[in-house]
Design a protein around this motif. Sequence first.
Motif, mmCIF file in Angstrom:
data_model
loop_
_atom_site.group_PDB
_atom_site.id
_atom_site.type_symbol
_atom_site.label_atom_id
_atom_site.label_comp_id
_atom_site.label_asym_id
_atom_site.label_seq_id
_atom_site.Cartn_x
_atom_site.Cartn_y
_atom_site.Cartn_z
ATOM 1 N N UNK A 129 -19.890 21.094 -42.282
ATOM 2 C CA UNK A 129 -18.824 21.995 -41.805
ATOM 3 C C UNK A 129 -19.594 23.004 -41.154
ATOM 4 N N UNK A 130 -19.277 23.330 -39.884
ATOM 5 C CA UNK A 130 -19.675 24.596 -39.320
ATOM 6 C C UNK A 130 -18.559 25.446 -38.967
ATOM 7 N N UNK A 131 -18.619 26.844 -39.381
ATOM 8 C CA UNK A 131 -17.668 27.640 -39.150
ATOM 9 C C UNK A 131 -18.132 28.856 -38.053
ATOM 10 N N UNK A 132 -17.505 29.199 -37.262
ATOM 11 C CA UNK A 132 -17.887 30.411 -36.205
ATOM 12 C C UNK A 132 -16.380 31.163 -36.157
ATOM 13 N N UNK A 133 -16.683 32.445 -35.860
ATOM 14 C CA UNK A 133 -15.523 33.364 -35.629
ATOM 15 C C UNK A 133 -14.407 33.146 -34.497
ATOM 16 N N UNK A 181 -21.698 30.668 -39.370
ATOM 17 C CA UNK A 181 -22.164 31.296 -38.097
ATOM 18 C C UNK A 181 -21.731 32.725 -37.910
ATOM 19 N N UNK A 182 -22.405 33.817 -37.646
ATOM 20 C CA UNK A 182 -22.329 35.321 -37.498
ATOM 21 C C UNK A 182 -21.810 35.511 -39.058
ATOM 22 N N UNK A 183 -22.682 35.352 -39.864
ATOM 23 C CA UNK A 183 -22.205 35.528 -41.398
ATOM 24 C C UNK A 183 -22.144 36.833 -41.693
ATOM 25 N N UNK A 219 -26.294 30.508 -43.767
ATOM 26 C CA UNK A 219 -25.727 31.500 -43.283
ATOM 27 C C UNK A 219 -26.568 31.928 -42.120
ATOM 28 N N UNK A 220 -25.960 32.438 -40.820
ATOM 29 C CA UNK A 220 -26.780 32.826 -39.620
ATOM 30 C C UNK A 220 -26.265 33.901 -38.923
#
Length: 817
Positions: free
Chosen positions: A69-73, A156-158, A185-186
């Motif tokens: 799972x990858x999350x981005x804002x 992403x953009x953590x 976290x990236x």
Amino acid sequence: MATTDEDVASIEHPLLEPDFLERRLYQLKLAGTAANHHTLVCLPTGLGKTTVSLLVTARRLEEVGGKSLMLAPTKPLVQQHADFYREALQISDTDEQRSSSSENEEIVVFTGDVSPDDRAELWTEATIVMATPQVIENDLVGSRISLSDVTHLTFDECHRATGDYAYNYIAERYHADARDPLVTGMSASPGGDEEAILEVCENLGIEEVEVMTEEDADVDEFTHETEVEWERIDLPDDVIEIRDALNEVITDRLEKLKELGVAKSTQPDQSQKDLNRMRAELQQLINNDQSEGFEGMSVHAEVMKLRQAVTLVETQSVEALRRYFERQRNQARSSGASKASQRMVSDPRVREAMRKAENFDELHPKYRKARMLLAETLGLEGGERVIVFTESRDTAEALTDFLSESFDAKRFVGQGDREGSDGMTQKQQQEVLDEFRAGEFEVLVSTSVAEEGLDVPEVDLVLFYEPVPTAIRSIQRKGRTGRQSEGRVVVLMAEDTRDEAYFWISRRREKEMESELRDLKGMADELEGELDDSQQSLSDFDGDSEAKVERGGTDGGAVGDSSTGSEGVADEPGLQEFADTEADTDEDDEVETHEPHAEGETIEIVADQREMDANIARDLSRREEIDVRLETLDVGDYVLSDRVVVERKSVADFVDSLVGGDRSVFEQVGAMARHYSRPIVVVEGDGLYEQRDIHPNAVRGALSSLAVDFGASVLRTESEADTTELLAVIAGREQATADREVSVHGEKGTKTLSEQQEYVVASIAEIGPVTARSLLEEFGTVEEVMIATEDELQAADGVGQVTAERIREVIGSDYTG
């Protein structure tokens, strides 16, 4: 994961497309750590943070299985990641499967555009999910998905993982639910100081921090020097006159606030911190029901509007100010306009500033400088692409129109519509970015929407229309240039304006962040120790809380306010029946406790998905014994059984619903009562009788009407946490009975004849049960009510001309289908 032969230029892996990824040693090092620990990866923008996550995902899927799972804002960023993963990965089992799945359905995108039911179905089949965090949060709260099989979760953009942002809840659930969790976290810029970085790590459950800067040898060969230039701009006299006139009005309004004792100075360039302090003091006066608070708050609102006007004319353009003034004029003319808006536009000095702005026909010096810089880059130097960033959407639109006279320029703004400005759909955003990447136009004029992570192509110039006071955003913007070749960054700064203040703030914060990133190297052991200490403190606190529960609560006891003292009361069997049955009791305890819900059974609560602004549904979903479903409810906010529905109101919302709004609390509760036999109204918070300028007896009358006329139980709670506990207890007691199941449609028992008559009449024009009883008492039968004239209807108590007209319109009008 990769071959060890130094001569191989690409990364080889069974799940990666051959010869797709360039072999970069720093990415492999970062991925090596991230594949074995919950890791924060800090890497300058444009150097492949997403590639690091991809490498970890490939390794986890091959070695552990499960799903990723990858999350981005933002939606565009989610789509960008999905496109990259689809290009880079080959995750079908066989060549035949890969060739038959051109869309690569193993990689799916979850945003608000995909229906909840579709997401639930896609989740079970997908190998990799790319999503916005709010969607995953809703699906977790609503029990539509489970994170148990997720073996790699990327934030992403953590740096956004602070406060109540959805990342925090998702991370908590992931560590609790996943069988084999791994977090990455990236961010290019995780925070301005160690405390901020530590907060992000703690919220995401991160143990290791890996940092690469442009100073590292492994990174240096892939970066080029980015020159940052500060161009000082002198404002023309006409612009300064407009600014000074507005500042004069601000000084006058601050003098009034000083007379009220909340302003310490009348200087127009007050810090935002001081203005926030004034607002807090005024709010305290309002809470104490002092008229000075209401007067001062209106003046404070005017000061904020005037300061926005000054900022626009100083740092943006006169055109942006003109658009702002026009909106303020329209607001002042509208019904229900605030006194602040009306007072501001009617002040002679403001009106004169408006006139000067409308008559200003010179080219703003920032516009002139922007055009010159673009001509140098795209013309003399043979450049191909330029990005212009601005804080203001008004400026973005006006500047795009201006630059389009000389260059091929397009705007790039967010999705939300604002007054006087249409947003862009996700499709429009994607089309603009694709065209920019393909070189179909040369100038992208963007607001902050393009700052975070979007794969905007390499550009020859990044132009800041104004300095950015936030280090994170400034670093992300500058990351758009200098990746493939030498780049240039220019910041326009108006002399003797807020631009200069932002310049110094930005410089200081960036230096602080650079220092922190350097200090982060080798910080993993220290960070892990601090996180352990923090988690131990939290554990100690939770232990104390549990001890208090086992002792039967704190000072006030378990039920009610109990201000008369609790000694002896706790021994009464009547109250003990309602105590928390999870508390330990001795085997020979003579008191038989009431078991609200059989052990091992699940309590179900249906929450209206519009209630996600509160933390209640999230907090309920954290409990193993509670299963929360999110629905769009026709009535109420929470359904606890087939007969119990709850409407939750903060004290402010409750009072507001009495005096106005689209739908009063009486209409809402009336609808609840028609579907559920036990409607409950929860009024949450303190100061119920201190809201607005309403007499306490009016509020008491409303509470009485809800209880007596509508048959609703009205319960008071102190906070969201208190409401959460109350809902859990009610649902548990209701569902302890076998035939008490949750129903979003309700299941009222058979009505008596009188109740059925009241129900029929009450439904006419939604007049409600009180008026229905009055009409039936006056006319005796439903039939007589139906044939009564308007004049006859008005003979009943509580029926005026308007109500009578509405009743006759419903009864006597032709049915049109």
